[in-house]
Structure formats: C-alpha cells, structure tokens
Scaffold this motif. Structure first.
Motif, PDB file in Angstrom:
ATOM      1  N   VAL A  88       0.841  -1.198   0.000  1.00  0.00           N
ATOM      2  CA  VAL A  88       0.000   0.000   0.000  1.00  0.00           C
ATOM      3  C   VAL A  88       0.875   1.247   0.000  1.00  0.00           C
ATOM      4  O   VAL A  88       0.574   2.235  -0.684  1.00  0.00           O
ATOM      5  CB  VAL A  88      -0.950   0.002   1.214  1.00  0.00           C
ATOM      6  CG1 VAL A  88      -1.706   1.329   1.306  1.00  0.00           C
ATOM      7  CG2 VAL A  88      -1.935  -1.152   1.112  1.00  0.00           C
ATOM      8  N   GLU A  89       1.961   1.221   0.755  1.00  0.00           N
ATOM      9  CA  GLU A  89       2.877   2.363   0.776  1.00  0.00           C
ATOM     10  C   GLU A  89       3.417   2.655  -0.617  1.00  0.00           C
ATOM     11  O   GLU A  89       3.506   3.816  -1.038  1.00  0.00           O
ATOM     12  CB  GLU A  89       4.034   2.091   1.734  1.00  0.00           C
ATOM     13  CG  GLU A  89       3.646   2.159   3.199  1.00  0.00           C
ATOM     14  CD  GLU A  89       4.801   1.765   4.100  1.00  0.00           C
ATOM     15  OE1 GLU A  89       5.293   2.644   4.826  1.00  0.00           O
ATOM     16  OE2 GLU A  89       5.221   0.592   4.065  1.00  0.00           O
ATOM     17  N   SER A  90       3.757   1.600  -1.348  1.00  0.00           N
ATOM     18  CA  SER A  90       4.287   1.762  -2.695  1.00  0.00           C
ATOM     19  C   SER A  90       3.240   2.370  -3.623  1.00  0.00           C
ATOM     20  O   SER A  90       3.533   3.276  -4.417  1.00  0.00           O
ATOM     21  CB  SER A  90       4.739   0.407  -3.236  1.00  0.00           C
ATOM     22  OG  SER A  90       5.287   0.528  -4.526  1.00  0.00           O
ATOM     23  N   ARG A  91       2.000   1.913  -3.514  1.00  0.00           N
ATOM     24  CA  ARG A  91       0.915   2.467  -4.341  1.00  0.00           C
ATOM     25  C   ARG A  91       0.684   3.935  -4.010  1.00  0.00           C
ATOM     26  O   ARG A  91       0.517   4.773  -4.902  1.00  0.00           O
ATOM     27  CB  ARG A  91      -0.363   1.660  -4.122  1.00  0.00           C
ATOM     28  CG  ARG A  91      -1.579   2.248  -4.849  1.00  0.00           C
ATOM     29  CD  ARG A  91      -2.830   1.455  -4.587  1.00  0.00           C
ATOM     30  NE  ARG A  91      -3.216   1.420  -3.191  1.00  0.00           N
ATOM     31  CZ  ARG A  91      -3.802   2.427  -2.554  1.00  0.00           C
ATOM     32  NH1 ARG A  91      -4.045   3.579  -3.179  1.00  0.00           N
ATOM     33  NH2 ARG A  91      -4.137   2.312  -1.278  1.00  0.00           N
ATOM     34  N   LEU A  92       0.694   4.262  -2.717  1.00  0.00           N
ATOM     35  CA  LEU A  92       0.466   5.644  -2.301  1.00  0.00           C
ATOM     36  C   LEU A  92       1.629   6.556  -2.714  1.00  0.00           C
ATOM     37  O   LEU A  92       1.423   7.750  -2.949  1.00  0.00           O
ATOM     38  CB  LEU A  92       0.264   5.706  -0.788  1.00  0.00           C
ATOM     39  CG  LEU A  92      -1.050   5.096  -0.283  1.00  0.00           C
ATOM     40  CD1 LEU A  92      -1.028   4.977   1.237  1.00  0.00           C
ATOM     41  CD2 LEU A  92      -2.244   5.943  -0.732  1.00  0.00           C
ATOM     42  N   ASP A  93       2.819   5.989  -2.790  1.00  0.00           N
ATOM     43  CA  ASP A  93       3.987   6.736  -3.249  1.00  0.00           C
ATOM     44  C   ASP A  93       3.713   7.284  -4.654  1.00  0.00           C
ATOM     45  O   ASP A  93       3.875   8.485  -4.928  1.00  0.00           O
ATOM     46  CB  ASP A  93       5.205   5.810  -3.253  1.00  0.00           C
ATOM     47  CG  ASP A  93       6.506   6.530  -3.574  1.00  0.00           C
ATOM     48  OD1 ASP A  93       6.479   7.478  -4.373  1.00  0.00           O
ATOM     49  OD2 ASP A  93       7.547   6.127  -3.030  1.00  0.00           O
ATOM     50  N   VAL A  94       3.270   6.399  -5.546  1.00  0.00           N
ATOM     51  CA  VAL A  94       2.957   6.821  -6.914  1.00  0.00           C
ATOM     52  C   VAL A  94       1.820   7.835  -6.917  1.00  0.00           C
ATOM     53  O   VAL A  94       1.875   8.861  -7.609  1.00  0.00           O
ATOM     54  CB  VAL A  94       2.586   5.598  -7.781  1.00  0.00           C
ATOM     55  CG1 VAL A  94       2.158   6.058  -9.177  1.00  0.00           C
ATOM     56  CG2 VAL A  94       3.756   4.628  -7.878  1.00  0.00           C
ATOM     57  N   GLU A  95       0.788   7.572  -6.123  1.00  0.00           N
ATOM     58  CA  GLU A  95      -0.369   8.469  -6.056  1.00  0.00           C
ATOM     59  C   GLU A  95       0.037   9.859  -5.565  1.00  0.00           C
ATOM     60  O   GLU A  95      -0.458  10.880  -6.060  1.00  0.00           O
ATOM     61  CB  GLU A  95      -1.433   7.870  -5.134  1.00  0.00           C
ATOM     62  CG  GLU A  95      -2.749   8.601  -5.159  1.00  0.00           C
ATOM     63  CD  GLU A  95      -3.829   7.915  -4.333  1.00  0.00           C
ATOM     64  OE1 GLU A  95      -4.776   8.616  -3.919  1.00  0.00           O
ATOM     65  OE2 GLU A  95      -3.718   6.689  -4.090  1.00  0.00           O
ATOM     66  N   PHE A  96       0.946   9.894  -4.594  1.00  0.00           N
ATOM     67  CA  PHE A  96       1.410  11.174  -4.059  1.00  0.00           C
ATOM     68  C   PHE A  96       2.089  11.997  -5.145  1.00  0.00           C
ATOM     69  O   PHE A  96       1.801  13.188  -5.319  1.00  0.00           O
ATOM     70  CB  PHE A  96       2.383  10.931  -2.898  1.00  0.00           C
ATOM     71  CG  PHE A  96       2.968  12.190  -2.307  1.00  0.00           C
ATOM     72  CD1 PHE A  96       2.274  12.913  -1.356  1.00  0.00           C
ATOM     73  CD2 PHE A  96       4.225  12.644  -2.705  1.00  0.00           C
ATOM     74  CE1 PHE A  96       2.811  14.082  -0.813  1.00  0.00           C
ATOM     75  CE2 PHE A  96       4.767  13.803  -2.165  1.00  0.00           C
ATOM     76  CZ  PHE A  96       4.060  14.522  -1.215  1.00  0.00           C
ATOM     77  N   HIS A  97       2.992  11.365  -5.897  1.00  0.00           N
ATOM     78  CA  HIS A  97       3.717  12.100  -6.931  1.00  0.00           C
ATOM     79  C   HIS A  97       2.795  12.537  -8.068  1.00  0.00           C
ATOM     80  O   HIS A  97       2.976  13.604  -8.648  1.00  0.00           O
ATOM     81  CB  HIS A  97       4.895  11.266  -7.440  1.00  0.00           C
ATOM     82  CG  HIS A  97       6.007  11.149  -6.447  1.00  0.00           C
ATOM     83  ND1 HIS A  97       6.864  12.200  -6.164  1.00  0.00           N
ATOM     84  CD2 HIS A  97       6.397  10.122  -5.648  1.00  0.00           C
ATOM     85  CE1 HIS A  97       7.730  11.813  -5.237  1.00  0.00           C
ATOM     86  NE2 HIS A  97       7.463  10.563  -4.910  1.00  0.00           N
ATOM     87  N   HIS A  98       1.800  11.707  -8.383  1.00  0.00           N
ATOM     88  CA  HIS A  98       0.788  12.122  -9.355  1.00  0.00           C
ATOM     89  C   HIS A  98       0.069  13.377  -8.855  1.00  0.00           C
ATOM     90  O   HIS A  98      -0.168  14.325  -9.624  1.00  0.00           O
ATOM     91  CB  HIS A  98      -0.245  11.007  -9.546  1.00  0.00           C
ATOM     92  CG  HIS A  98       0.130  10.019 -10.607  1.00  0.00           C
ATOM     93  ND1 HIS A  98       0.356  10.367 -11.917  1.00  0.00           N
ATOM     94  CD2 HIS A  98       0.306   8.674 -10.556  1.00  0.00           C
ATOM     95  CE1 HIS A  98       0.659   9.291 -12.620  1.00  0.00           C
ATOM     96  NE2 HIS A  98       0.636   8.254 -11.818  1.00  0.00           N
ATOM     97  N   ALA A  99      -0.303  13.380  -7.581  1.00  0.00           N
ATOM     98  CA  ALA A  99      -1.051  14.507  -7.008  1.00  0.00           C
ATOM     99  C   ALA A  99      -0.215  15.784  -6.998  1.00  0.00           C
ATOM    100  O   ALA A  99      -0.739  16.881  -7.225  1.00  0.00           O
ATOM    101  CB  ALA A  99      -1.515  14.165  -5.591  1.00  0.00           C
ATOM    102  N   VAL A 100       1.077  15.653  -6.746  1.00  0.00           N
ATOM    103  CA  VAL A 100       1.963  16.822  -6.794  1.00  0.00           C
ATOM    104  C   VAL A 100       1.985  17.382  -8.219  1.00  0.00           C
ATOM    105  O   VAL A 100       1.893  18.596  -8.432  1.00  0.00           O
ATOM    106  CB  VAL A 100       3.388  16.465  -6.330  1.00  0.00           C
ATOM    107  CG1 VAL A 100       4.352  17.630  -6.611  1.00  0.00           C
ATOM    108  CG2 VAL A 100       3.402  16.128  -4.844  1.00  0.00           C
ATOM    109  N   GLY A 101       2.096  16.471  -9.200  1.00  0.00           N
ATOM    110  CA  GLY A 101       2.108  16.909 -10.595  1.00  0.00           C
ATOM    111  C   GLY A 101       0.828  17.630 -10.976  1.00  0.00           C
ATOM    112  O   GLY A 101       0.856  18.640 -11.695  1.00  0.00           O
ATOM    113  N   GLU A 102      -0.305  17.146 -10.486  1.00  0.00           N
ATOM    114  CA  GLU A 102      -1.584  17.784 -10.780  1.00  0.00           C
ATOM    115  C   GLU A 102      -1.697  19.133 -10.070  1.00  0.00           C
ATOM    116  O   GLU A 102      -2.282  20.088 -10.601  1.00  0.00           O
ATOM    117  CB  GLU A 102      -2.730  16.861 -10.392  1.00  0.00           C
ATOM    118  CG  GLU A 102      -2.807  15.636 -11.311  1.00  0.00           C
ATOM    119  CD  GLU A 102      -3.823  14.606 -10.855  1.00  0.00           C
ATOM    120  OE1 GLU A 102      -4.520  14.860  -9.850  1.00  0.00           O
ATOM    121  OE2 GLU A 102      -3.925  13.551 -11.508  1.00  0.00           O
TER     122      GLU A 102
END
Length: 258
Positions: A144-158
């Motif tokens: 889950v941490e790994s999935r959220l890692d990607v989600e976090f960086h996507h959110a920063v980009g947005e």
C-alpha cells in the motif's frame, strides 16, 4: 464536473467542455463518461446534439464507445520511449543514473510549481494521501505504501497546474511503474527506508502547503537523492551476498571432495 451549455451554442460547446476536462486531467484515460441521458441533462443539450459532440470526440481519438459498456476516455498516455528502448535500458542498468538525474529535475520543478499554484482542494488531497501513508506505515503494509507513493507524486504533478508537465509526468510514471528503473518493493523492504521516505513525503507536502517553492523543490530533490543512494546501497549489498553465497557453496563442495 459538467455544467450547462448556453442554449444558443452548438455541439462544439459540448466538445470544448469535455476536451478541457481531458486536457486538465480531470478526465483521465479509462474514465467512463456518464450515460448519454444523464450527460445530456447535465450539459442541458438534446441527445442528438450530444451524440454529434461524442462523435467528434471519438473521431479525434479522445473517447471510445464500448459495446454494451458505455463511453470511455481513450488511453491517452503514449509511451515516452519505444519498447525497443525500454528493453535496451533494462539490459543496461547504468541508465538508471540518467533516470534519477531526470527524475530529480522534473520532481523538483513539479513540487516548486505546486507550492506556487496548488488550490485548497490540491492541498486537501495531498494531506489525505499523507494520512493514508501514515496508516499504511503503522500497519506495516509496503504494498500500500508503494501504491500511495505513486499516487502522491501524481497529485503533486496535478497540483502544479501545468498541463504539459502533467501529461509528461503521467507518461513518465507509466514507464517508472513497470520496474525498469525503480523496484519500489526493494526500496520499501530496506531496513530504514519506509520511515525515511514517509518523512520525506511529509516534508514535500508541508513545503507545498506552506507555499514555499524553494523549500518544496529542495525537499523533492533530496527525496530523489535518498532513493537513488538507498537503491544503490541495496544493489551493492545484494551483489556482496550473492558473491558470499557462491564462495560458501564452493567451499562446501571442496570440503565434500576432500
């Protein structure tokens, strides 16, 4: 997300509105549009006008109708590299260093822009992701941490609110997620990495929330530097372990032969 269209306007207005949502990343690859009746009501257009608009979007390869399944946004994230180059890179690990150089620059830029442009909803979304990271850390759930890692960086980009940067990041992350450059599982199984990465993500978030672009950029760059160094150390440890195991096996075989 859809709003009524001026009754004097044509299907082009509906096309423009849906295109804008796709361009700004509100509608993303694979998202399903509302049913025709519902969407026509939301846009305040007749169903024939809506059908004309959807046909135009389909001709532009932005949406696709699936038999019995509805209408979906097409897969708009093209490959940043050809498959041949991806396979070439996977056979030459030295390219990983170039990946981290690129990643450091683009993540730093995205974080700085997010600190200057993030809307309150962006901050709330990032805060929510960080809270989920905390929960996953306490639950000792690296997947889950790994999935959220990607989600976090996507959110920063947005949150950077730059459509070119946004779609570049989306394309890049598709490549990053396939494991050619970065094995997140190995990172999150490192002894101290889970706690350190969580702390770094929080630092990036706090700098963005504080509206400090220089600090946000520095925190993002330091995060990438840490990931690079940690994975390099893990790789070196793996190589030493393989060599030690090979020596042990060879020594055992010699003892048996004697």
């Amino acid at each position: 997300m859809f709003h009524p269209i001026d009754t004097h306007k044509t299907a082009d207005a509906a096309v423009d509105q849906i295109e804008e949502l796709i361009l700004k990343g509100v509608l993303q690859s694979g998202d399903r549009l509302p049913a025709e009746r519902v969407l026509a009501e939301q846009l305040h257009v007749s169903r024939p006008v809506l059908r004309d608009a959807l046909k135009t979007l389909e001709d532009r390869d932005l949406i696709e109708a699936r038999q019995g399944g509805g209408t979906f946004v097409c897969d708009l994230i093209g490959p940043i590299f050809s498959e041949a180059i991806v396979q070439l890179i996977s056979r030459h690990p030295s390219a990983v260093s170039d990946y981290f150089d690129f990643r450091r620059g683009i993540e730093g830029q995205a974080s700085a822009m997010a600190a200057m442009r993030a809307a309150p909803s962006d901050i709330r979304r990032l805060s929510d992701i960080v809270e989920q990271m905390d929960t996953a850390y306490v639950a000792d759930d690296p997947l889950v941490e790994s999935r959220l890692d990607v989600e976090f960086h996507h959110a920063v980009g947005e949150a950077a609110h730059n459509v070119v940067l946004l779609h570049t990041l989306h394309s890049c992350y598709r490549l990053f997620e396939n494991g050619v450059f970065l094995n997140r599982g190995r990172l999150y199984h490192h002894t101290s990495a889970r706690a350190e990465v969580l702390k770094q993500h929080k630092a990036v978030f706090e700098a963005i929330a504080a509206g400090d672009p220089k600090l946000a950029q520095r925190c993002a760059e330091e995060h990438i530097d840490y990931v690079r160094a940690t994975l390099a150390a893990t790789e070196q440890l793996d190589q030493r372990e393989k060599l030690a195991d090979l020596r042990r096996t060879q020594a055992s075989d010699r003892a048996v032969k004697k």
